[in-house]
Design an enzyme around this catalytic site. Structure first.
Site, short mmCIF file in Angstrom:
data_model
loop_
_atom_site.label_atom_id
_atom_site.label_comp_id
_atom_site.label_asym_id
_atom_site.label_seq_id
_atom_site.Cartn_x
_atom_site.Cartn_y
_atom_site.Cartn_z
N GLY A 8 0.83 -1.22 0.00
CA GLY A 8 0.00 0.00 0.00
C GLY A 8 0.85 1.25 0.00
O GLY A 8 0.49 2.27 0.60
N GLY A 11 -0.57 4.75 -0.93
CA GLY A 11 -1.71 5.23 -0.17
C GLY A 11 -1.37 6.43 0.71
O GLY A 11 -0.23 6.92 0.70
N GLN A 12 -2.35 6.86 1.49
CA GLN A 12 -2.19 8.08 2.30
C GLN A 12 -0.99 7.97 3.25
O GLN A 12 -0.13 8.83 3.27
CB GLN A 12 -3.46 8.37 3.11
CG GLN A 12 -3.39 9.69 3.86
CD GLN A 12 -4.37 9.80 5.02
OE1 GLN A 12 -5.00 8.83 5.42
NE2 GLN A 12 -4.49 10.99 5.58
N ILE A 34 3.23 -1.86 -4.71
CA ILE A 34 2.09 -1.15 -5.32
C ILE A 34 1.09 -2.19 -5.84
O ILE A 34 1.43 -3.37 -5.98
CB ILE A 34 2.53 -0.25 -6.48
CG1 ILE A 34 3.15 -1.09 -7.61
CG2 ILE A 34 3.52 0.80 -6.01
CD1 ILE A 34 3.27 -0.35 -8.92
N ARG A 35 -0.13 -1.73 -6.13
CA ARG A 35 -1.10 -2.64 -6.74
C ARG A 35 -1.36 -2.13 -8.15
O ARG A 35 -0.61 -2.46 -9.06
CB ARG A 35 -2.36 -2.72 -5.89
CG ARG A 35 -3.16 -4.00 -6.10
CD ARG A 35 -4.25 -4.10 -5.07
NE ARG A 35 -5.21 -3.03 -5.21
CZ ARG A 35 -6.35 -3.12 -5.86
NH1 ARG A 35 -6.71 -4.26 -6.42
NH2 ARG A 35 -7.17 -2.10 -5.94
N ASP A 53 0.15 -7.26 -4.88
CA ASP A 53 -1.25 -7.29 -4.45
C ASP A 53 -1.29 -8.27 -3.28
O ASP A 53 -1.11 -9.48 -3.48
CB ASP A 53 -2.13 -7.76 -5.61
CG ASP A 53 -3.60 -7.82 -5.20
OD1 ASP A 53 -3.89 -7.82 -3.98
OD2 ASP A 53 -4.46 -7.87 -6.11
N TYR A 142 -15.25 -2.80 8.37
CA TYR A 142 -13.90 -2.30 8.62
C TYR A 142 -13.46 -2.68 10.04
O TYR A 142 -12.36 -3.20 10.25
CB TYR A 142 -13.92 -0.77 8.45
CG TYR A 142 -12.62 -0.06 8.65
CD1 TYR A 142 -11.60 -0.15 7.72
CD2 TYR A 142 -12.42 0.76 9.77
CE1 TYR A 142 -10.40 0.55 7.89
CE2 TYR A 142 -11.24 1.46 9.94
CZ TYR A 142 -10.24 1.35 9.01
OH TYR A 142 -9.07 2.05 9.17
N LYS A 146 -10.51 -5.17 11.47
CA LYS A 146 -9.42 -4.66 12.32
C LYS A 146 -9.30 -5.51 13.59
O LYS A 146 -8.19 -5.82 14.02
CB LYS A 146 -9.64 -3.19 12.67
CG LYS A 146 -9.46 -2.25 11.49
CD LYS A 146 -8.06 -2.35 10.88
CE LYS A 146 -7.79 -1.30 9.82
NZ LYS A 146 -6.55 -1.57 9.05
N1 SER Z 1 -9.30 6.92 9.05
C1 SER Z 1 -10.02 5.67 9.10
C2 SER Z 1 -11.34 5.79 8.48
O1 SER Z 1 -11.95 6.82 8.64
C3 SER Z 1 -10.19 5.21 10.51
O2 SER Z 1 -9.10 4.46 10.91
O3 SER Z 1 -11.78 4.89 7.87
#
Ligand code: SER
Length: 320
Positions: A8, A11-12, A34-35, A53, A142, A146
């Site tokens: 990733g 990503g951010q 990278i993907r 990936d 999500y 986690k």
């Molecule tokens: N920044 C994330 C989200 O908003 C939370 O860990 O999905």
């Protein structure tokens, strides 16, 4: 010598973490995984990159073998609102990819960094000063991924001795790569809109308090945890870390100190609001402070000054 793979990496968090790791451990020792999205600029030019990936274990294995990788920062992820819109993909990226990373780590003796999140908590968690060890019954896909990830990382350490370590990140605010589809993204977008248009439509309601952190602290937290003396780590995985807690009103007022004619209006997004309401208002991060010396450098005031400076400069150079 550390040989690091970052999944990733465009990503951010990955895009900034990869560059910092290259500065610390040497450009050639940090592979950007990278993907589909190709790296650009410094990320592309400063060191190796490979297609990884993480939902495909063969791709991870090949890169780990090719570069003798011994540390994996597993940043490939799908944020909360996107995962909620496509829960099957959310599970695949959130859990199956991590499982692959852990299996490769077990076989090739790699340490693993795994980012958990405030999303690992749910409505039955104590939402103020949320303890390190507490009720975790998240109601989002999500969050389910986690919590599963936290447990898998603990399991791979206890059962196989894989050196897994991880953090529960709050919303991360940054100015290099935009986040995508997270519930806390508003706290990034507001700065861009304030600079560009002096106006922001907020998807979360007034009074929605969430933990947040500026990117430099998020990166230091990951690297410092991976460098920490393992004998001092009682938890290893899923450390609560936070730097500040605010609601949209407090954030907008801080921005107004610098842009007095900034206006914020509300248009609540029900999916995001539902998710935010089930997450902590503020976390207790004393375990991280005690076990490996966590201490954020930025608060709301200093972060806002820096965000507006960096985004303001980009805007005046026509880069936004
Ligand atoms: N920044 C994330 C989200 O908003 C939370 O860990 O999905």
């Amino acid at each position: 010598m550390k040989h690091i793979l970052v999944t990733g990496s465009v990503g951010q968090i990955g895009s900034e973490l990869t560059l910092e790791l290259r500065k610390k451990y040497g450009n050639e020792n940090v592979v950007a995984g990278i993907r589909k999205t190709q790296p650009t600029g410094e990320l592309k030019d400063s060191g190796p990159y490979e297609v990884v990936d993480a939902t495909d274990i063969t791709q991870i294995t090949n890169v780990v073998k090719k570069y003798n990788i011994n540390v994996i920062y597993h940043l490939a992820a799908m944020l909360s609102a996107i995962a909620e819109n496509n829960p099957q993909a959310g599970w695949n990226v959130g859990v199956n990819a991590l499982y692959n990373v852990l299996e490769v780590a077990r076989e090739f003796n790699c340490a693993v960094f795994f980012p958990s999140s405030i999303g690992a908590f749910g409505p039955t968690t104590p939402l103020d000063n949320t303890p390190q060890d507490t009720i975790q019954r998240p109601t989002t896909m999500y969050g389910v991924t986690k919590v599963t990830g936290e447990l898998l990382c603990d399991y791979y350490f206890k059962r196989f001795g894989v050196d897994t370590r991880g953090l529960r990140y709050p919303g991360i605010i940054s100015n290099v790569t935009l986040p995508g589809g997270g519930t806390t993204d508003y706290a990034v977008e507001i700065y861009y809109e304030a600079v560009k248009n002096k106006r922001f439509t907020c998807p979360l309601a007034k009074g929605t308090f969430l933990d947040m952190m500026y990117m430099p602290d998020a990166i230091n937290a990951a690297i410092n945890l991976m460098e920490a003396d393992p004998s001092k780590l009682i938890h290893r995985n899923a450390f609560n870390v936070t730097a500040m807690s605010f609601d949209p009103e407090i954030l907008a007022n801080e921005i107004k100190k610098h842009i007095p004619d900034f206006i914020m209006v509300y248009e609540v997004d029900q999916t995001k609001q539902g998710i935010a309401d089930s997450w902590p208002n503020s976390m207790d991060d004393s375990a991280a402070r005690e076990e490996w010396g966590w201490e954020p450098q930025y608060n709301l005031t200093t972060m806002t000054l820096d965000m507006l400076k960096v985004i303001g400069e980009k805007h005046s150079r026509g880069l936004l």
